[in-house]
Design a protein around this motif. Sequence first.
Motif, PDB file in Angstrom:
ATOM      1  N   LEU A 130     -55.635 -60.740  16.373  1.00 24.59           N
ATOM      2  CA  LEU A 130     -56.977 -60.472  15.845  1.00 24.59           C
ATOM      3  C   LEU A 130     -57.555 -59.204  16.452  1.00 24.59           C
ATOM      4  O   LEU A 130     -58.242 -58.425  15.776  1.00 24.59           O
ATOM      5  CB  LEU A 130     -57.890 -61.671  16.125  1.00 24.59           C
ATOM      6  CG  LEU A 130     -57.561 -62.966  15.374  1.00 24.59           C
ATOM      7  CD1 LEU A 130     -58.465 -64.101  15.849  1.00 24.59           C
ATOM      8  CD2 LEU A 130     -57.695 -62.768  13.870  1.00 24.59           C
ATOM      9  N   THR A 167     -52.487 -65.311  18.958  1.00 25.42           N
ATOM     10  CA  THR A 167     -53.418 -65.129  17.842  1.00 25.42           C
ATOM     11  C   THR A 167     -54.577 -64.239  18.244  1.00 25.42           C
ATOM     12  O   THR A 167     -55.029 -63.390  17.459  1.00 25.42           O
ATOM     13  CB  THR A 167     -53.937 -66.493  17.357  1.00 25.42           C
ATOM     14  OG1 THR A 167     -52.847 -67.271  16.882  1.00 25.42           O
ATOM     15  CG2 THR A 167     -54.949 -66.322  16.239  1.00 25.42           C
ATOM     16  N   LEU A 189     -59.343 -61.183  22.196  1.00 23.97           N
ATOM     17  CA  LEU A 189     -59.995 -60.323  21.213  1.00 23.97           C
ATOM     18  C   LEU A 189     -60.762 -59.207  21.896  1.00 23.97           C
ATOM     19  O   LEU A 189     -60.737 -58.057  21.467  1.00 23.97           O
ATOM     20  CB  LEU A 189     -60.926 -61.164  20.340  1.00 23.97           C
ATOM     21  CG  LEU A 189     -61.782 -60.416  19.317  1.00 23.97           C
ATOM     22  CD1 LEU A 189     -60.924 -59.759  18.257  1.00 23.97           C
ATOM     23  CD2 LEU A 189     -62.793 -61.361  18.682  1.00 23.97           C
ATOM     24  N   PHE A 200     -62.358 -62.977  10.137  1.00 23.75           N
ATOM     25  CA  PHE A 200     -61.341 -63.696  10.897  1.00 23.75           C
ATOM     26  C   PHE A 200     -61.570 -63.559  12.403  1.00 23.75           C
ATOM     27  O   PHE A 200     -61.436 -64.529  13.151  1.00 23.75           O
ATOM     28  CB  PHE A 200     -59.947 -63.178  10.541  1.00 23.75           C
ATOM     29  CG  PHE A 200     -59.371 -63.780   9.291  1.00 23.75           C
ATOM     30  CD1 PHE A 200     -59.236 -65.153   9.163  1.00 23.75           C
ATOM     31  CD2 PHE A 200     -58.963 -62.984   8.239  1.00 23.75           C
ATOM     32  CE1 PHE A 200     -58.700 -65.730   8.016  1.00 23.75           C
ATOM     33  CE2 PHE A 200     -58.431 -63.542   7.080  1.00 23.75           C
ATOM     34  CZ  PHE A 200     -58.308 -64.913   6.966  1.00 23.75           C
ATOM     35  N   ALA A 201     -61.918 -62.357  12.860  1.00 25.30           N
ATOM     36  CA  ALA A 201     -62.036 -62.110  14.297  1.00 25.30           C
ATOM     37  C   ALA A 201     -63.140 -62.953  14.923  1.00 25.30           C
ATOM     38  O   ALA A 201     -62.955 -63.522  16.016  1.00 25.30           O
ATOM     39  CB  ALA A 201     -62.296 -60.624  14.550  1.00 25.30           C
ATOM     40  N   ALA A 243     -51.089 -62.532  14.714  1.00 27.21           N
ATOM     41  CA  ALA A 243     -52.108 -63.567  14.549  1.00 27.21           C
ATOM     42  C   ALA A 243     -51.549 -64.763  13.778  1.00 27.21           C
ATOM     43  O   ALA A 243     -51.779 -65.928  14.135  1.00 27.21           O
ATOM     44  CB  ALA A 243     -53.327 -62.989  13.834  1.00 27.21           C
ATOM     45  N   VAL A 247     -61.458 -58.681   8.027  1.00 29.09           N
ATOM     46  CA  VAL A 247     -60.961 -58.690   9.405  1.00 29.09           C
ATOM     47  C   VAL A 247     -62.045 -59.175  10.367  1.00 29.09           C
ATOM     48  O   VAL A 247     -61.784 -59.975  11.278  1.00 29.09           O
ATOM     49  CB  VAL A 247     -60.475 -57.279   9.794  1.00 29.09           C
ATOM     50  CG1 VAL A 247     -60.225 -57.186  11.289  1.00 29.09           C
ATOM     51  CG2 VAL A 247     -59.204 -56.934   9.031  1.00 29.09           C
ATOM     52  N   CYS A 287     -54.620 -60.507   6.941  1.00 31.14           N
ATOM     53  CA  CYS A 287     -54.936 -59.354   7.798  1.00 31.14           C
ATOM     54  C   CYS A 287     -53.953 -58.207   7.562  1.00 31.14           C
ATOM     55  O   CYS A 287     -54.324 -57.040   7.704  1.00 31.14           O
ATOM     56  CB  CYS A 287     -54.901 -59.774   9.269  1.00 31.14           C
ATOM     57  SG  CYS A 287     -56.233 -60.903   9.757  1.00 31.14           S
ATOM     58  N   LEU A 344     -53.905 -66.258   7.845  1.00 26.50           N
ATOM     59  CA  LEU A 344     -54.109 -65.056   8.651  1.00 26.50           C
ATOM     60  C   LEU A 344     -53.235 -63.883   8.213  1.00 26.50           C
ATOM     61  O   LEU A 344     -53.463 -62.752   8.645  1.00 26.50           O
ATOM     62  CB  LEU A 344     -53.845 -65.360  10.129  1.00 26.50           C
ATOM     63  CG  LEU A 344     -54.943 -66.144  10.845  1.00 26.50           C
ATOM     64  CD1 LEU A 344     -54.500 -66.538  12.242  1.00 26.50           C
ATOM     65  CD2 LEU A 344     -56.231 -65.331  10.930  1.00 26.50           C
ATOM     66  N   ASN A 370     -56.369 -56.039  14.887  1.00 25.22           N
ATOM     67  CA  ASN A 370     -56.946 -55.820  13.568  1.00 25.22           C
ATOM     68  C   ASN A 370     -58.407 -55.405  13.654  1.00 25.22           C
ATOM     69  O   ASN A 370     -58.861 -54.541  12.909  1.00 25.22           O
ATOM     70  CB  ASN A 370     -56.842 -57.093  12.720  1.00 25.22           C
ATOM     71  CG  ASN A 370     -55.526 -57.190  11.994  1.00 25.22           C
ATOM     72  OD1 ASN A 370     -55.379 -56.713  10.876  1.00 25.22           O
ATOM     73  ND2 ASN A 370     -54.547 -57.798  12.643  1.00 25.22           N
TER      74      ASN A 370
END
Length: 506
Positions: free
Chosen positions: A123, A119, A68, A31-32, A95, A28, A187, A184, A126
């Motif tokens: 993120l 998206t 985010l 990706f973030a 996302a 996670v 996630c 994605l 998550n």
Amino acid sequence: MGAGGPRRGAGPPDGGWGWAVLGACFVVTGFAYGFPKAVSVFFRALMRDFGAGYSDTAWVSSIMLAMLYGTGPVSSILVTRFGCRPVMLVGGLLASAGMVLASFATRLLELYLTAGVLTGLGLALNFQPSLIMLGLYFERRRPLANGLAAAGSPVFLSALSPLGQQLLEHFGWRGGFLLLGGLLLHCCACGAVMRPPPGPGPRPRGDSADGAPGEAEAEAEAEAGGAGLRLREAPPGGRARRRLLDVAVCADRAFGVYAVTKFLMALGLFVPAILLVNYAKDAGVPDADAAFLLSIVGFVDIVARPACGALAGLARLRPHVAYLFSLALMANGLTDLSSARARSYGALVAFCVAFGLSYGMVGALQFEVLMAAVGSHRFPSALGLVLLVEAVAVLIGPPSAGRLVDALKNYEIIFYLAGSEVALAGVFMAIATKCCLRGRRSQHTQPGQGTEGAASDSEDAEAPGDSEALPTGAEEPGGLQAREVPSPGAAAPEVEAEPGRDPKSA
């Protein structure tokens, strides 16, 4: 999956299923932090198709990062209300849907709303719950766990940037966005492993015959509550009201110092990484080699984050983690300043190595510093509020840098500006910690001590590690409180009962 959240026993298990949680947090985090930077590979194609300038296109990454960070309080409230697992599952779906819808965009505004807002929100839903759950599973090994989880950012960045370049060459930016949207969905799998830590909570006392919880159950829920947030006191015989966001943490001096530091840091920290690929392309570096520069940053970052996390966990350094964090910020800022005139590929590679090292140190330490400053029980609310502050800086920093690039056609001043902001953040953190917080008791929790012994606010003292864990209500009014023995030669903490209270009744 319920709203009650995880119930803990004497303390975090520091292992077991926590390693699976750590693996999910690794993905996670990757990706973030890696995804908004990797999207910059598509910027030139977007500029060509939409006839836009770099500053307008850079808003896609900036909005994604702003969502985010800026939705931190919303994420804190949702975690407290529904628990970590459901929030993360919904976040993964959002996302993915954002990138899939972005592949059909015909205007930049549609990209802002899909790839940026949707998206970015997914993120965020998550990222924050995964950090909260990681804090529930680790205490003694928390610096190492934070460092390993933070390593997901460089790993994914080093993989996503070349992947994005390949997708762009073979499928165009629309096909690339569509495939990244499917990626994605991982996630959701990460959210599925976020089960509560083992161990029953304290047995409720004072329940009525019809099962209505009394103050004791409210106390138990306060310890267990999905993210460890405080609750309001329950009226006699009534049900406690959950406090969804503890804004009182804003009055804490340590939190204030950290929030200002993060604001200054976020103004310039992400700018070099976002501009790096296009800067190299404008300098005549081939596209594939330019994209590989981000991978070099990622490779160095992969080593730096776990190593720095393990270093911060050493007994002699853990109480001084704030100074280590300020040193990392100053090193990152000086790297930007000294590399502002780098134009050859060799010089850019050297910059990426130095930048990746200092950037990895910052990433490994930033959340450990916040946990140490406010305590694990106030961390969810503090994290949400800090991310909101950081969102403002992220919305200002990269777009302003892009506009300066469009106006001046010169990247040099951008590196000078970004480096100065990050270095200033490090200097402020060191000076403020030394001058404003030196009289405060350390928030550092000794190895082997459970989180239940954490101070109720940043000015409360914590008892040194002991072979016996403190009782659950050790720091509640009327309970026992552990205080340090004033004699420097004492080997164990002395436990005193508050006046008017029999220690046996606690």
